[in-house]
Design a protein around this motif. Structure first.
Motif, mmCIF file in Angstrom:
data_model
loop_
_atom_site.group_PDB
_atom_site.id
_atom_site.type_symbol
_atom_site.label_atom_id
_atom_site.label_comp_id
_atom_site.label_asym_id
_atom_site.label_seq_id
_atom_site.Cartn_x
_atom_site.Cartn_y
_atom_site.Cartn_z
ATOM 1 N N THR A 73 0.833 -1.180 0.000
ATOM 2 C CA THR A 73 0.000 0.000 0.000
ATOM 3 C C THR A 73 0.875 1.241 0.000
ATOM 4 O O THR A 73 2.100 1.161 0.180
ATOM 5 N N GLU A 74 0.274 2.359 -0.240
ATOM 6 C CA GLU A 74 1.037 3.596 -0.351
ATOM 7 C C GLU A 74 0.214 4.748 0.225
ATOM 8 O O GLU A 74 -0.960 4.901 -0.087
ATOM 9 N N LYS A 75 0.852 5.518 1.071
ATOM 10 C CA LYS A 75 0.224 6.733 1.590
ATOM 11 C C LYS A 75 1.279 7.812 1.518
ATOM 12 O O LYS A 75 1.523 8.375 0.459
ATOM 13 N N ASP A 76 1.944 8.077 2.561
ATOM 14 C CA ASP A 76 3.080 8.992 2.487
ATOM 15 C C ASP A 76 4.320 8.263 1.974
ATOM 16 O O ASP A 76 5.273 8.902 1.495
ATOM 17 N N TYR A 77 4.302 6.942 2.070
ATOM 18 C CA TYR A 77 5.419 6.135 1.623
ATOM 19 C C TYR A 77 4.901 4.736 1.311
ATOM 20 O O TYR A 77 3.803 4.368 1.719
ATOM 21 N N ALA A 78 5.706 3.983 0.586
ATOM 22 C CA ALA A 78 5.333 2.612 0.257
ATOM 23 C C ALA A 78 5.501 1.724 1.471
ATOM 24 O O ALA A 78 6.414 1.910 2.283
ATOM 25 N N GLN A 79 4.618 0.755 1.573
ATOM 26 C CA GLN A 79 4.663 -0.143 2.713
ATOM 27 C C GLN A 79 4.228 -1.543 2.257
ATOM 28 O O GLN A 79 3.306 -1.673 1.446
ATOM 29 N N TRP A 80 4.907 -2.549 2.787
ATOM 30 C CA TRP A 80 4.579 -3.934 2.456
ATOM 31 C C TRP A 80 4.249 -4.710 3.734
ATOM 32 O O TRP A 80 4.782 -4.415 4.810
ATOM 33 N N GLY A 81 3.389 -5.713 3.579
ATOM 34 C CA GLY A 81 3.084 -6.602 4.692
ATOM 35 C C GLY A 81 4.169 -7.639 4.864
ATOM 36 O O GLY A 81 5.154 -7.677 4.121
ATOM 37 N N GLN A 82 3.976 -8.524 5.842
ATOM 38 C CA GLN A 82 4.958 -9.556 6.133
ATOM 39 C C GLN A 82 5.014 -10.610 5.034
ATOM 40 O O GLN A 82 6.044 -11.249 4.821
#
Length: 114
Positions: free
Chosen positions: A97-106
């Motif tokens: 997902t992406e909001k202020d930065y990219a993020q991934w789950g485990q």
């Protein structure tokens, strides 16, 4: 903070199907993108399918016609339907997902069975 929780991984034979799901929780207001990446052993993480921040849906060439992505408008849930799985598809699949930065789950493991 956004928490991403994936589910649905498992053992699958070539030609089989599997469905992965991801749920986002926490500070989910304003999420601009959501989708799936994967990382196979010894390889770099690669995009699989993503609802991009520009509103387009992007698929890796290797999965076009075989994988489908779906999700809700709020970008708090996303599902990856994988069909006609190939020997090169097993990997750890991570929700993105992406909001202020990219993020991934485990991630959730997809393993090919002989």
């Amino acid at each position: 903070q956004v928490q991403l929780v994936e589910s649905g991984g498992g053992l699958v034979q070539a030609g089989g199907s599997l469905r992965l799901s991801c749920a986002a929780s926490g500070s989910t207001f304003g999420l601009s993108a959501m989708g799936w990446y994967r990382r196979a052993p010894g390889k770099q993480r690669e995009l699989v399918a993503v609802f991009s921040s520009s509103g387009t849906t992007i698929f890796a060439d290797s999965v076009k016609g075989r994988f489908a992505i779906s999700g809700n408008n709020a970008k708090t849930t996303v599902t990856l339907q994988m069909n006609s799985l190939k020997p090169e598809d097993p990997a750890v699949y991570s929700c993105y997902t992406e909001k202020d930065y990219a993020q991934w789950g485990q991630g959730t493991q997809v393993t090919g069975s002989p």
